[in-house]
Design a protein around this motif. Structure first.
Motif, short mmCIF file in Angstrom:
data_model
loop_
_atom_site.label_atom_id
_atom_site.label_comp_id
_atom_site.label_asym_id
_atom_site.label_seq_id
_atom_site.Cartn_x
_atom_site.Cartn_y
_atom_site.Cartn_z
N HIS A 1 1.39 29.50 51.32
CA HIS A 1 0.03 29.97 51.58
C HIS A 1 -0.85 29.60 50.40
O HIS A 1 -1.95 29.14 50.57
CB HIS A 1 0.00 31.50 51.75
N ARG A 2 -0.30 29.81 49.19
CA ARG A 2 -1.08 29.47 48.00
C ARG A 2 -0.20 28.70 47.02
O ARG A 2 1.01 28.92 46.95
CB ARG A 2 -1.55 30.76 47.30
N VAL A 3 -0.81 27.83 46.28
CA VAL A 3 -0.09 27.07 45.26
C VAL A 3 -0.75 27.37 43.92
O VAL A 3 -1.96 27.23 43.77
CB VAL A 3 -0.15 25.56 45.53
N ILE A 4 0.11 27.85 42.96
CA ILE A 4 -0.45 28.18 41.65
C ILE A 4 0.04 27.15 40.65
O ILE A 4 1.24 26.93 40.49
CB ILE A 4 -0.02 29.59 41.22
N HIS A 5 -0.91 26.48 40.00
CA HIS A 5 -0.55 25.46 39.02
C HIS A 5 -0.54 26.07 37.64
O HIS A 5 -1.47 26.77 37.26
CB HIS A 5 -1.56 24.30 39.08
N PHE A 6 0.56 25.81 36.91
CA PHE A 6 0.70 26.33 35.55
C PHE A 6 0.55 25.21 34.54
O PHE A 6 0.99 24.09 34.77
CB PHE A 6 2.09 26.95 35.37
N ALA A 7 -0.05 25.53 33.41
CA ALA A 7 -0.06 24.60 32.30
C ALA A 7 -0.18 25.41 31.02
O ALA A 7 -1.03 26.30 30.93
CB ALA A 7 -1.23 23.62 32.42
N ASP A 8 0.71 25.15 30.10
CA ASP A 8 0.61 25.74 28.77
C ASP A 8 0.49 27.27 28.80
O ASP A 8 -0.33 27.85 28.10
CB ASP A 8 -0.61 25.13 28.06
N GLY A 9 1.30 27.91 29.64
CA GLY A 9 1.33 29.38 29.64
C GLY A 9 0.17 30.00 30.39
O GLY A 9 0.01 31.22 30.37
N LYS A 10 -0.67 29.19 31.04
CA LYS A 10 -1.81 29.75 31.78
C LYS A 10 -1.85 29.17 33.19
O LYS A 10 -1.32 28.09 33.47
CB LYS A 10 -3.12 29.40 31.04
N ILE A 11 -2.53 29.93 34.06
CA ILE A 11 -2.77 29.39 35.40
C ILE A 11 -3.94 28.43 35.29
O ILE A 11 -5.02 28.80 34.83
CB ILE A 11 -3.12 30.52 36.39
N SER A 12 -3.68 27.16 35.66
CA SER A 12 -4.77 26.20 35.51
C SER A 12 -5.57 26.08 36.80
O SER A 12 -6.75 25.74 36.78
CB SER A 12 -4.21 24.84 35.10
N ARG A 13 -4.92 26.35 37.93
CA ARG A 13 -5.64 26.13 39.20
C ARG A 13 -4.87 26.87 40.29
O ARG A 13 -3.65 26.95 40.25
CB ARG A 13 -5.63 24.62 39.52
#
Ligand SMILES: Nc1ncnc2c1ncn2[C@@H]1O[C@H](COP(=O)(O)OP(=O)(O)O)[C@@H](O)[C@H]1O
Ligand SMILES: [Mg+2]
Lengths: 787, 235
Positions: free
Chosen positions: B208-220
């Motif tokens: 349903h949703r895709v959470i993108h991670f980068a460097d310990g944070k949600i980027s998108r």
């Protein structure tokens, strides 16, 4: 230092507790060997040196009165290197501050110079002046018991007259290392002492001027002991001599020999068992420990290390642990050995101690442990090293398990999954389960064999002091008396019952095996000093029937109903054949027993006695003691209660101390085994247990899964452990049984319970230690470890 | 919108290794809703596993708060975290972590023994299509099958959330697709909120949703208007 060695150090640091536990198991085995064999050798060496430096005689003989000129004849016998003679008498002592009468063995000293044999080691003071009638030297144990110093005084009834004597010296003698009073089996330092007096004084008192009553001989190197003894017997016969005897039948030597034998046999029996058990257990433990390193080994190989380099790395790892164990064990074993040598040295009052260097023991113990450990490690390594690195590095594929019971029954659906895990785990590693079981059983077994002596000592006390010899005291006479002496004793204050006792030295023989023993006679219906047979029943002997110690029957290979030959060594010196009617359960010495009427008939003498066994009314004891101290015709008074007390403080104490040390070492081994087992199981199953935690099992539940298996094995291991322990105890008892002293093999329930208790307690302690690790199990780390 | 299953408020996690501070999570805010399928994507080391482990009660945040429904997980003591895992969370890892000495059935039953309202082990295994392999030991099954047993084990307690950390990481594409299909079928039949960490971008299509991670944070965060069915996944 290579990076592999750095890894080695880090690994050891990481696993220090476990490495230490393994090292301790090894140390337990090594220490036992070094301690036991080392102390046995040191004590034997010390005794031999003591005998040699102080010229302990080889042959002893007692006579009533022989002229000094006989001594020259004896010196001319072939094989006699040195012969000397003296006066030796027993007498009652009255010591200030001592309620009971005591007994002194009075031994004459040459008027000039020192004795040719059985020389004295002077601890304090000086030798008596030959012209002073009241100066004496006393034995050290006796002096210590009464805080005697040069100048102290006590009284003795010598040849019927009471005299006051002054202590001028305190000495030790190789002849009286184990000094036992008449009618007693245990040394009693308070109530028995050796008193040395100038020959001139003692001869005057006993009318023995120009004569002697005791002869001792040193043999030349090539002499035939038996031949010399019979020649001596021939020369002494007409002076009232009882047959000469060798060291084997000399009380002090025989007891000392027995104690050293016991130590030596213990050292031959227990340490090999301990060492083998510990080697076996270390082998098992290291196999599993190295198997855990599978992935690391794969990695090392992938990095390009050769099989040899990898093997060498782990061999080093194992060697460090084993060496630590050997060092700890050697140090502990040496210290314990010195402790035991000193303890026995003090007990025997050796004037000096010689500590034997025993490099061979360190080498044997070390090499055996190292080989066992390396074999264990290599077995695991061989398996892992042959895997291609890629496979070794991957976690092993889930091992193949099997249904324990055919699916048809479907009992598995009824059992909890945790029980199924345990059951399948055990079934999957049957060998490991079996070895673990064996390891735990052996731990219990070595504990039992260390502990069982406590029970046997109590049994010995029970049979000896409460079933057989139930008299309160025994009054001995210096010479055989007519039976009227019994009535005199019966009239002493406080005497409730009195039974006569006659003792005759005899040689007993069957085929070509013979022993010198005392044959005793007692009333058929004796109730104070009873005959207890091997079924622990009181026996009344048939007319003319002989009862012998069970061990003696074994030595002579004679059964009830068969006859033995007996040489009477007193009186008429005849030889006769007597049927054995019963086997006696006794633990001290080997003996023969008859009823007194039969014995007088054998001896062709009127009823006579050497001693009287009495039971006493407690409240008249002081009166009785006071009277005995004045009695001219009594040579000693043995007290059963004092004897029992001495037994407990001397022999039993030594044996329990030894047993205590062995128990401690066994307990260390047991704990090491159980702990390692739990720790390795934890490592082997860390991933599985962590997944259970992730699934929502509590730490407690996970711990229970881990310990269920260990607990089950620990409990299952107990019955076989008991059986093995009993077997080892049987071997020990057989090894320790001697003509001087032995025990009945009773392993009482409390011994089994205590041994199992110690093993189960170690299991519990290990569980607590391992439990802490389960609580600290880092779930994320364990599950991520192959991320 | 329904009440969130998870609500993270400035969730941070730092690791101290020697002198170095590693910020695994930097002040993450996130809500996850009942019945959702959420895929977490991102480079290795971006903090995905850290977040999932904290949500699953395997680890604790250094700061910030995390709510499961109305319970604050970040404040629970160990014993209650265990209890939370036991009754609410199903885990699936890259390595299946099955108990090798237990059969498929028994691995599942292991959990149903301790859970509050479990489903029958047979039913859980049927959901992942393994009703015929119940008496097999892990060693007798392929990787995909083992992972499906792990999923059955995770769902057998009827958890409200299913947390999957690279569940297809060790599997080939065909087998991986079957595992994803099993997860989707559980989600649709039971409505279990499902979070999946993956490196495989194809899998995002089922979410349903895709959470993108980068460097310990949600980027998108991306929403899928049209979810693909798992059957159509190929990679
Ligand atoms: N136990 C730990 N100790 C130190 N650093 C850790 C630990 N666990 C994770 N990290 C670090 O935290 C960061 C995030 O890790 P992780 O959440 O596992 O990333 P991802 O799952 O996205 O690959 C990484 O830099 C990792 O090195
Ligand atoms: Mg990760």
């Amino acid at each position: 230092m290579g990076k592999l060695d750095t890894k080695l150090l880090r690994d050891l640091q990481r696993m220090w507790a476990q490495s230490l536990a393994i090292a301790l198991v090894i140390a337990g085995g090594v220490a036992t060997l070094i301690m036991a064999v080392g102390s046995a050798r040191s004590l034997l060496e010390t005794r031999n040196a003591y005998y040699e430096r102080y010229d302990f005689a080889d042959i002893f003989a007692e006579v009533r009165r022989a002229p000094r000129s006989v001594l020259d004849e004896i010196r001319r016998i072939d094989g006699v290197a040195v012969a000397d003679a003296r006066i030796s008498k027993l007498a009652v002592l009255d010591i200030p501050g001592l309620r009971e009468p005591a007994t002194g063995r009075f031994v004459s000293l040459p008027d000039r110079g020192e004795p040719l044999l059985n020389k004295l080691y002077m601890k304090a003071g000086r030798m008596p002046e030959p012209n002073r009638v009241d100066e004496v030297v006393v034995s050290e144990s006796f002096a210590t018991a009464h805080r005697f110093e040069p100048g102290s005084q006590f009284a003795a009834i010598l040849n019927g007259r009471k005299r006051t004597l002054t202590v001028v010296g305190i000495a030790l003698s190789p002849e009286f290392i184990y000094a036992v009073g008449p009618g007693d089996v245990m040394p009693d330092d308070r109530r028995f002492g050796v008193v040395w007096m100038p020959e001139r004084s003692l001869a005057a008192i006993y009318d023995l001027e120009g004569a002697f009553s005791s002869l001792y001989v040193k043999l030349s190197a090539v002499a035939d002991e038996r031949d010399v003894m019979s020649q001596i017997d021939g020369k002494l016969a007409r002076y009232g001599g009882t047959a000469a005897f060798g060291r084997k039948d000399q009380t002090s030597h025989a007891w000392l020999d027995h104690e050293l034998d016991m130590l030596r046999n213990m050292s031959r029996t227990l340490p090999p068992i301990f060492l083998l058990v510990s080697a076996f257990l270390v082998n098992l433990t290291l196999t599993r420990l190295v198997a855990l390193e599978r992935e690391q080994i794969g990695l090392l190989k992938a990095l390009g290390f050769s099989n040899g380099a990898v093997a060498a790395h782990y061999a080093k790892f194992v060697a460090v642990i084993v060496l630590a164990g050997i060092v700890i064990g050697s140090v502990a074993g040496t210290l314990l050995g010195v402790f035991i040598t000193r303890m026995f040295g003090d007990f025997f009052r050796f004037p000096f101690l010689m500590f034997e260097k025993t490099p061979d023991l360190y080498v044997i113990a070390g090499v055996l442990s190292l080989i066992a450990a390396l074999l264990g490690a290599m077995r695991a390594l061989r398996e892992v090293v042959t895997l291609p690195p890629a496979i070794a590095m991957k976690p092993p594929a889930p091992p193949m398990f099997h249904h324990v019971v055919p699916l048809l029954g479907r009992v598995d659906r009824w059992l909890s999954q945790r029980v199924m895990m345990m059951a399948r785990n055990l079934a999957h590693h049957p060998l490991r389960a079996l070895f673990t079981l064996l390891g735990l059983s052996l731990s219990t077994a070595i504990l039992i064999v260390s502990l069982f002596t406590r029970g046997t000592m109590e049994e010995l006390i029970d049979v000896t002091y409460f079933m057989a010899d139930r008299q309160d005291a025994t009054l001995s006479f210096p010479e055989r008396k007519s039976v009227t002496a019994l009535y005199d004793v019966g009239r002493l204050p406080g005497v409730v019952a009195a039974e006569p006792y006659r003792e005759v030295p005899v040689r007993i023989r069957k085929g070509n095996v013979e022993r010198r023993i005392l044959l005793s006679g007692r009333p058929r219906d004796a109730h104070l000093r009873q005959i207890i047979d091997v079924d622990l029943r009181r026996v009344e002997l048939p007319e003319g029937g002989l009862a012998v110690s069970a061990l003696l029957a074994e030595i002579l290979d004679v059964k009830v109903g068969e006859s033995v030959e007996i040489d009477l060594l007193e009186g008429q010196n005849r030889t006769l054949s007597v049927p054995v009617a019963a086997l006696v359960e006794d633990y001290f010495g080997i003996r023969g027993m008859m009823d007194n009427a039969s014995l007088s008939r054998l001896m062709r003498e009127a009823p006579s006695i050497n001693s009287v066994n009495i039971s006493v009314d407690e409240k008249d004891l002081d009166d009785l003691y006071a009277r005995v101290k004045e009695l001219p015709s009594v040579s000693g008074m043995a007290l059963q209660r004092a004897s029992l007390e001495n037994f407990r403080t001397n022999v039993a104490l030594l044996i329990t101390t030894m047993a205590g040390i062995y128990t401690l070492l066994a307990a260390i081994i047991a704990f090491g085994v159980v702990y390692n087992n739990a720790r390795i199981s934890l490592s082997e199953r860390a991933r599985e247990l962590a997944s259970l935690r992730v699934l929502g099992f509590t730490s407690g539940e996970v711990l229970r899964i881990l310990l269920l298996e260990l607990g089950l094995l620990a409990v299952l291991a107990q019955p076989p452990g008991w059986a093995m322990g009993y077997g080892l105890a049987w071997i020990m008892r057989t090894e320790l049984a001697g003509e001087i002293m032995r025990v009945r093999l009773v392993v009482d329930p409390s011994t089994y319970a205590l041994a199992s208790g110690i093993v189960l307690l170690s299991a519990l302690l290990s569980a607590l230690v391992v439990g802490r690790r389960v609580y600290k199990l880092d779930l994320v780390a364990v599950l991520k470890s192959r991320d | 919108m329904a009440d969130a299953v998870f609500r993270a408020e400035s969730l941070s996690k730092t690791y101290q290794t020697g002198d170095v501070l590693v910020h695994a999570l930097r002040s993450v805010d996130l809500e996850v809703f009942p019945g959702e399928v959420v895929v977490l994507l991102g480079p290795s080391g971006s903090g995905k596993s850290t977040l999932l482990n904290i949500m699953g009660g395997l680890d604790r945040p250094t700061s910030g708060r995390l709510f499961f429904k109305d319970r604050e997980l970040s404040a629970l003591p160990d014993a209650e975290l265990t209890e939370y895992r036991r009754n609410n969370v199903g885990f699936v890892f890259q390595f299946y972590n099955l108990v090798p000495s237990l059969t498929a059935y028994e691995n599942v039953a292991l959990v149903t023994e301790i859970a509050a309202e479990p489903m029958a082990p047979e039913a859980a295994l049927a959901l992942v299509g393994l009703q015929n392999r119940m008496d097999h030991f892990p060693a007798q099954m392929s990787g995909g099958e083992q992972q499906r047993v792990a999923i059955a084990r995770a769902i057998a307690k009827a958890p409200s959330v299913l947390l999957c950390d690279e569940p297809t990481g060790a599997l080939d594409s065909h087998t991986g697709a079957r595992v994803i299909a099993a997860l989707m079928s559980v989600n649709s039949k039971l409505g279990t909120t499902t979070l999946i960490i993956t490196h495989n971008a194809v899998i995002q299509e089922v979410a349903h949703r895709v959470i993108h991670f980068a460097d310990g944070k949600i980027s998108r965060i991306a929403e899928n208007a049209h979810r693909k069915s798992a059957a159509g996944l190929v990679w």
